[in-house]
Enzyme design. Structure first.
Site, short mmCIF file in Angstrom:
data_model
loop_
_atom_site.label_atom_id
_atom_site.label_comp_id
_atom_site.label_asym_id
_atom_site.label_seq_id
_atom_site.Cartn_x
_atom_site.Cartn_y
_atom_site.Cartn_z
CB ALA A 97 -0.93 0.01 1.21
CG ASP A 98 2.72 5.06 -1.68
OD1 ASP A 98 3.38 5.27 -0.64
OD2 ASP A 98 2.71 5.86 -2.64
CB THR A 99 -1.74 6.55 1.87
OG1 THR A 99 -2.38 5.29 2.02
CG2 THR A 99 -2.80 7.65 1.99
#
Length: 243
Positions: A97-99
């Site tokens: 994941a990357d936000t």
């Protein structure tokens, strides 16, 4: 080795049931992502990726592809590293994941036509002065929080794994905060290590008027979208996590 990432409180959905007694890995050291997943009934191993997260934003025609690509690189790196380290104990599912936070959340075409500008990526502040600059820019406006999520899991055909990816988008509406409130928040230091310079799950909530979309996505992980994707994978692929 027997593992079970599914907690007793988890809903018995098709996607979750397929994860029982499987090795599930979160390619992140983020305690917030881990906490969100545990709240929703999943307790994966946390194995941070070594991917340097240095993809050039300018190489993406659509900026929303940027966090998805980073998430995929993270998940693939962890998956391949674990398989190489112990081929007899490979992961069944790696979640990457990357936000990120983008400024001025308007339809890109409208924004570019009217102002000649493009949404900008807000990184973590480099200093308190930079944090204040970010908050002044966001104050009274709207920013867009985008999470890219990538799932890597084994298949029988080359290269030995498949990738499914998606993005989740939420809008964060900032109140018209007096400057002294923004300065007090900056002095508190909470936002200094957060993309965009604020933490919605902490004191940063005082700066926010409303959120349009998944709150957990703004915190750092779109759990609802993940569980929907798992159900879709079970429905679309009879072999998902069965090899």
């Amino acid at each position: 080795m027997s593992r079970n990432a599914v907690l007793p409180n988890a809903l018995k959905t098709p996607g979750i049931e397929r994860l029982r007694n499987k090795r599930v890995v979160l390619a992140s050291a983020s305690p917030r992502r881990k906490e969100i997943l545990r709240m929703l009934g999943l307790d994966p191993e946390a194995i941070p990726s070594t991917f340097p997260e240095n993809l050039p934003l300018s190489s993406f025609e659509q900026i929303h592809e940027y966090p998805v690509a980073t998430a995929t690189q993270k998940a693939a790196e962890v998956y391949k590293r674990l398989v190489e380290a112990d081929p007899d104990d490979p992961p069944d599912l790696v979640i990457g994941a990357d936000t990120v936070v983008f400024t001025h959340a308007l339809p890109a075409t409208t924004l570019e036509m009217e102002t000649g500008t493009r949404q900008e990526l807000l990184e973590k502040p480099t200093s308190k002065a930079d944090n204040l600059r970010m908050l002044l820019d966001l104050n009274g406006g709207v920013c867009e929080v985008v999470s890219g999520v990538s799932l890597v899991y084994p298949i029988l055909t080359a290269p030995g794994y498949a990738i499914r990816e998606f993005d989740e988008r939420s809008l964060v509406y900032f109140a018209e905060n007096p400057r002294h409130v923004l300065e007090a928040y900056v002095e508190n230091g909470e936002g200094i290590d957060r993309a965009g310079g604020f933490a919605v799950q902490g004191l940063g909530a005082l700066l926010i008027r409303k959120i349009d979309g998944d709150y957990n996505n703004v915190v750092g992980f779109p759990g609802t979208a993940l569980f929907k994707m798992l159900d879709m994978l079970v429905e679309d692929d009879d072999d998902f996590l069965t090899i």
